[in-house]
Write a protein that holds these residues in place. Sequence first.
Motif, short mmCIF file in Angstrom:
data_model
loop_
_atom_site.label_atom_id
_atom_site.label_comp_id
_atom_site.label_asym_id
_atom_site.label_seq_id
_atom_site.Cartn_x
_atom_site.Cartn_y
_atom_site.Cartn_z
N SER A 19 -16.19 1.31 -1.18
CA SER A 19 -16.01 0.48 -2.36
C SER A 19 -15.89 1.35 -3.59
CB SER A 19 -17.20 -0.50 -2.52
OG SER A 19 -18.40 0.24 -2.70
N ILE B 36 -7.96 -1.99 -2.96
CA ILE B 36 -9.41 -2.00 -2.90
C ILE B 36 -9.85 -2.40 -1.50
CG2 ILE B 36 -11.51 -2.88 -3.99
CD1 ILE B 36 -9.72 -3.84 -6.30
N ASN C 22 -14.37 -4.56 1.94
CA ASN C 22 -15.83 -4.72 1.83
C ASN C 22 -16.35 -4.20 0.50
OD1 ASN C 22 -15.18 -2.08 2.41
ND2 ASN C 22 -16.94 -1.73 3.75
N SER C 23 -15.49 -4.13 -0.51
CA SER C 23 -15.93 -3.66 -1.82
C SER C 23 -16.95 -4.63 -2.40
CB SER C 23 -14.73 -3.52 -2.76
OG SER C 23 -15.11 -2.89 -3.95
N ALA D 235 -16.14 -6.64 -6.16
CA ALA D 235 -14.78 -7.16 -6.31
C ALA D 235 -14.72 -8.32 -7.30
CB ALA D 235 -14.24 -7.61 -4.95
#
Length: 461
Positions: free
Chosen positions: A278, A299, A302-303, A306
Amino acid sequence: MVNSVLLPEVVLLVTEYFTPSEATAPSLVCRAWHDVFAGVIWRHYMIRPHCMSPSIATLTKNAHRTRKLVYFGTQMAVEDDLAVPYTRLTHLRFHGSDYKSARVWDCLAQLITRNQQLQEVTISDHVAGAQIELGQALASLPALRVLEMRKVCMDLKHWETIWNGCKSIRELRLFSEHTKDASTFNEEALEMHTELQSIALHDVTFFPLLGSSPNLRRVSWEKIDDSTILLEELTGLLLDGKLCQLECLKIPMAEDQPLASTLKAMSQVKELSLEEGSIGTLAFKDLTQHFATLQILSIPTNSMNASILVPTVLASCPLLTSITAPTVSATDLIHGAPWVCSRLKVFTISIEITDTEGDAVHTQSREIFRRLSKLEHLTELRVHGLMGENEPTFQGLDMRLESGLGQLSSLQHLWFLDFSDTIQNMSAEDVAWIRSTWRRIGHVFGMCNSQYGVFEGQPLL
């Protein structure tokens, strides 16, 4: 009559739009047309295994017409195929089958040497022999612009030969390894590459090449276990003023602090792509300094931040042309600042509709459609859901006219639409609207109606 029609300038314009398969029929009209369209057929030639290929005599007869050769070879005929007297190739792609014979690589080296106007070369195989000859052949190409080597295991001294000889290369992709003749390059022997603008790596051994590329603009790497090493290397070079032109990064994953240090040291960022992990708090803070120049952002799914990052980017990056974003709630998108990314062409995002009952779904969808309608340059739109074990785990964007789909009539450049992994109940009217409004649409993926199980846009195509 035929010859008067086939003026050189007319032929050049017409044949430029023909593929080899399309040129087959007109080549059978008459002898004059055959001479013209045979050049199209043979201009891009591909040899595949287990497929019937022309005889060596036919290949030899048309060798002077061939400009692009793609070879998916077989063990049996590879030496004969490579011995065909091609002399006017500009593009060569060689995908072998782990050849053990040094003779094969010697033939490949001779083929490269005969075609000094080669501009793009891709070699994918394990080089077992003739490393010296192959290295020297590649190093002798004065017009080479793109070089890609996959699974090619060579001594470092031969990589040095290629590097020091190919001064005209602008894009270098080394998805390869080196033999254990030495652990590192002799950096003093590496000459400067002023033309190189893009490099892709997956072996830390090739990192010294970065310091010899002062005008490098794009760096990408994959399958490197510890990305921190490369980020620290890049940061050091940036602080030393050796990579002043660097503006694009594509990396598998990154820790927050090393990525933040690299972004802070870069004078501008046009592309940032991460596959995993992330963008942490520190990296996000330094990325905001580059919002005025950012064009491409990817991106990881699993960032963690977000919900803040994506709305901020959409509202702060006027030059953005492509964004791939993880799951963001519709509420965060709606209540964020107005989007300024009017140049956006590719939009990939998972939108979670938090209210699933009553008019709330329609209200959230209408507001998102209203914002999307401003993106008039959009060509690819992917609005995914989140797929559970057997079905979507949340309500995605409602792709119906009653929810505001009609607002997207301004997207006249759209040719790719993907709403897979979402719950849809589109009617025939909704499908007809998509088909009649988006004239350029060519690829549609998703379940149009969960009750009837219509998949992948079958009514649309």
